[in-house]
Write a protein that holds these residues in place. Structure first.
Motif, mmCIF file in Angstrom:
data_model
loop_
_atom_site.group_PDB
_atom_site.id
_atom_site.type_symbol
_atom_site.label_atom_id
_atom_site.label_comp_id
_atom_site.label_asym_id
_atom_site.label_seq_id
_atom_site.Cartn_x
_atom_site.Cartn_y
_atom_site.Cartn_z
ATOM 1 N N VAL A 97 -5.858 0.500 -7.835
ATOM 2 C CA VAL A 97 -6.371 1.508 -7.097
ATOM 3 C C VAL A 97 -7.740 0.881 -6.532
ATOM 4 C CG1 VAL A 97 -7.867 3.695 -6.939
ATOM 5 C CG2 VAL A 97 -5.678 3.822 -8.168
ATOM 6 N N LEU A 98 -7.709 0.747 -5.138
ATOM 7 C CA LEU A 98 -9.082 0.026 -4.491
ATOM 8 C C LEU A 98 -9.938 1.320 -4.413
ATOM 9 C CD1 LEU A 98 -7.976 -2.735 -1.962
ATOM 10 C CD2 LEU A 98 -8.734 -2.962 -4.266
ATOM 11 N N ARG A 155 -11.825 9.420 -14.777
ATOM 12 C CA ARG A 155 -10.710 10.390 -14.729
ATOM 13 C C ARG A 155 -9.536 9.656 -14.354
ATOM 14 N NH1 ARG A 155 -12.099 14.413 -10.234
ATOM 15 N NH2 ARG A 155 -10.120 15.333 -10.731
ATOM 16 N N LEU A 156 -9.532 8.562 -13.635
ATOM 17 C CA LEU A 156 -7.991 7.988 -13.352
ATOM 18 C C LEU A 156 -7.891 7.094 -14.686
ATOM 19 C CD1 LEU A 156 -8.733 6.587 -9.672
ATOM 20 C CD2 LEU A 156 -6.877 8.218 -10.758
ATOM 21 N N THR A 157 -8.621 6.366 -15.049
ATOM 22 C CA THR A 157 -8.643 5.471 -16.223
ATOM 23 C C THR A 157 -8.040 6.386 -17.429
ATOM 24 O OG1 THR A 157 -10.892 5.214 -16.651
ATOM 25 C CG2 THR A 157 -9.722 3.811 -15.558
ATOM 26 N N GLU A 158 -8.290 7.431 -17.637
ATOM 27 C CA GLU A 158 -8.137 8.407 -18.886
ATOM 28 C C GLU A 158 -6.837 9.065 -18.559
ATOM 29 O OE1 GLU A 158 -9.692 12.120 -21.234
ATOM 30 O OE2 GLU A 158 -10.983 11.409 -19.469
ATOM 31 N N VAL A 174 0.899 -1.283 0.045
ATOM 32 C CA VAL A 174 0.111 0.037 -0.011
ATOM 33 C C VAL A 174 0.938 1.141 -0.113
ATOM 34 C CG1 VAL A 174 -1.903 1.184 1.141
ATOM 35 C CG2 VAL A 174 -1.690 -1.215 1.013
ATOM 36 N N VAL A 175 0.803 2.170 -0.943
ATOM 37 C CA VAL A 175 1.676 3.205 -1.201
ATOM 38 C C VAL A 175 0.937 4.492 -1.009
ATOM 39 C CG1 VAL A 175 3.214 1.790 -2.761
ATOM 40 C CG2 VAL A 175 1.412 3.194 -3.879
ATOM 41 N N ALA A 176 -0.265 4.358 -0.969
ATOM 42 C CA ALA A 176 -1.106 5.716 -1.005
ATOM 43 C C ALA A 176 -2.461 5.536 -0.280
ATOM 44 C CB ALA A 176 -1.149 6.169 -2.197
ATOM 45 N N GLU A 177 -2.934 6.601 0.254
ATOM 46 C CA GLU A 177 -4.389 6.648 0.876
ATOM 47 C C GLU A 177 -4.987 8.096 0.400
ATOM 48 O OE1 GLU A 177 -4.908 5.437 4.897
ATOM 49 O OE2 GLU A 177 -3.232 3.995 4.747
ATOM 50 N N ALA A 178 -6.234 7.773 0.087
ATOM 51 C CA ALA A 178 -7.100 9.064 -0.102
ATOM 52 C C ALA A 178 -8.483 8.849 0.305
ATOM 53 C CB ALA A 178 -7.009 9.563 -1.796
ATOM 54 N N SER A 179 -9.087 10.015 0.764
ATOM 55 C CA SER A 179 -10.502 10.009 1.174
ATOM 56 C C SER A 179 -11.734 10.765 0.531
ATOM 57 C CB SER A 179 -10.705 10.533 2.515
ATOM 58 O OG SER A 179 -10.233 12.062 2.703
ATOM 59 N N THR A 180 -11.006 11.361 -0.474
ATOM 60 C CA THR A 180 -11.775 12.373 -1.591
ATOM 61 C C THR A 180 -11.129 12.049 -2.983
ATOM 62 O OG1 THR A 180 -10.480 14.372 -1.504
ATOM 63 C CG2 THR A 180 -12.102 14.042 0.063
ATOM 64 N N ALA A 181 -12.077 12.464 -3.888
ATOM 65 C CA ALA A 181 -11.633 12.420 -5.423
ATOM 66 C C ALA A 181 -10.491 13.314 -5.531
ATOM 67 C CB ALA A 181 -12.732 12.781 -6.362
ATOM 68 N N GLY A 182 -10.216 14.652 -5.115
ATOM 69 C CA GLY A 182 -9.269 15.302 -5.166
ATOM 70 C C GLY A 182 -8.029 14.748 -4.748
ATOM 71 N N GLU A 183 -8.020 14.508 -3.402
ATOM 72 C CA GLU A 183 -6.828 13.796 -2.844
ATOM 73 C C GLU A 183 -6.319 12.639 -3.574
ATOM 74 O OE1 GLU A 183 -7.567 12.570 1.153
ATOM 75 O OE2 GLU A 183 -7.926 14.651 1.792
ATOM 76 N N ALA A 184 -7.258 11.862 -4.185
ATOM 77 C CA ALA A 184 -6.613 10.507 -4.870
ATOM 78 C C ALA A 184 -6.039 10.949 -6.291
ATOM 79 C CB ALA A 184 -8.309 9.973 -5.256
ATOM 80 N N MET A 185 -6.529 11.871 -7.037
ATOM 81 C CA MET A 185 -6.007 12.319 -8.253
ATOM 82 C C MET A 185 -4.587 12.916 -7.760
ATOM 83 S SD MET A 185 -7.856 11.504 -10.467
ATOM 84 C CE MET A 185 -6.955 12.271 -11.748
ATOM 85 N N ALA A 186 -4.457 13.669 -6.680
ATOM 86 C CA ALA A 186 -3.022 14.001 -6.273
ATOM 87 C C ALA A 186 -2.249 13.036 -5.985
ATOM 88 C CB ALA A 186 -3.260 15.039 -5.117
#
Length: 214
Positions: free
Chosen positions: A56-57, A76-79, A34-46
């Protein structure tokens, strides 16, 4: 301790306790990290842009409580990061939601009460570029089948490749079964996806199922 070829994973879920639980489970596997965690879409993209995970789970229900935010993030992620495989891990199992996730680029869909072995298997499959669905989400795909009036035609070899895709085999495994090179398999897979107007292997299998081809 992870290996040099560990599958790099990002967890996207608005509940910290869920992310902590997932991390504790996945960290036990020597080939998963596990290299990253995010709670929102904005955090995830960053964070995904910085850490370049291979999987990405993603929980479709993020902070707003709307399915659309998770689906939009998936697209957005897959693009933006086509090499990243999105595996939906959510509480909700709905036929339309499963298909919407696939159409937005998800390679797999599992519910949160799936056992650890099945979850780890799904992560590894997605990391290999394959599709991964638990039994209930796979059944949801089948229930969503509708026959379309116009159907593309497939060569005999494309038909065999498509059937093996439906069983979750990788390009290398398909090549071994059909005694053809992995490059040739990739060629056939691209043709199949083009004929089905599919953006992913999972969507190609779904579209073929709708038509009764497999």
């Amino acid at each position: 301790m992870t290996t040099d070829r560990a599958v790099r994973i990002a967890l996207v879920d608005d509940h910290a306790i869920v992310r902590q639980g997932l991390r504790s489970v996945l960290d036990r596997e020597p080939d998963l990290e596990v290299v990253a965690e995010a709670s929102t879409a904005g955090e995830a993209m960053a964070v995904i842009g910085r850490t370049t995970p291979s999987v990405v789970l993603l929980d479709l229900k993020l902070s707003t409580g709307e399915d659309s935010e998770g689906l939009d993030l998936c697209a957005r992620l897959t693009e933006r990061c086509p090499a990243v495989g999105v595996l939906v891990l959510t509480t909700f199992l709905d036929d339309a939601l499963v298909m919407a996730a696939v159409r937005h680029g998800a390679r797999g869909y599992v519910v949160k009460d799936v056992d650890t072995t099945e979850l780890v298997r799904a992560i590894r499959a997605v990391a290999r570029g394959e599709s991964a669905f638990d039994s209930r989400s796979a059944a949801a795909m089948v229930r969503s089948v509708r026959v379309r009036p116009e159907q593309p035609t497939f060569t005999e070899r494309e038909q065999k490749v498509l059937e093996l895709l439906a069983h979750g085999l990788s390009n290398r495994e398909i090549g071994g079964r059909l005694y053809i090179s992995e490059t040739t398999v990739k060629f056939h897979v691209r043709n199949i996806m083009r004929k089905l107007d599919a953006a992913s292997r999972a969507e190609a299998v779904y579209e073929a199922s709708k038509m009764g081809v497999i």
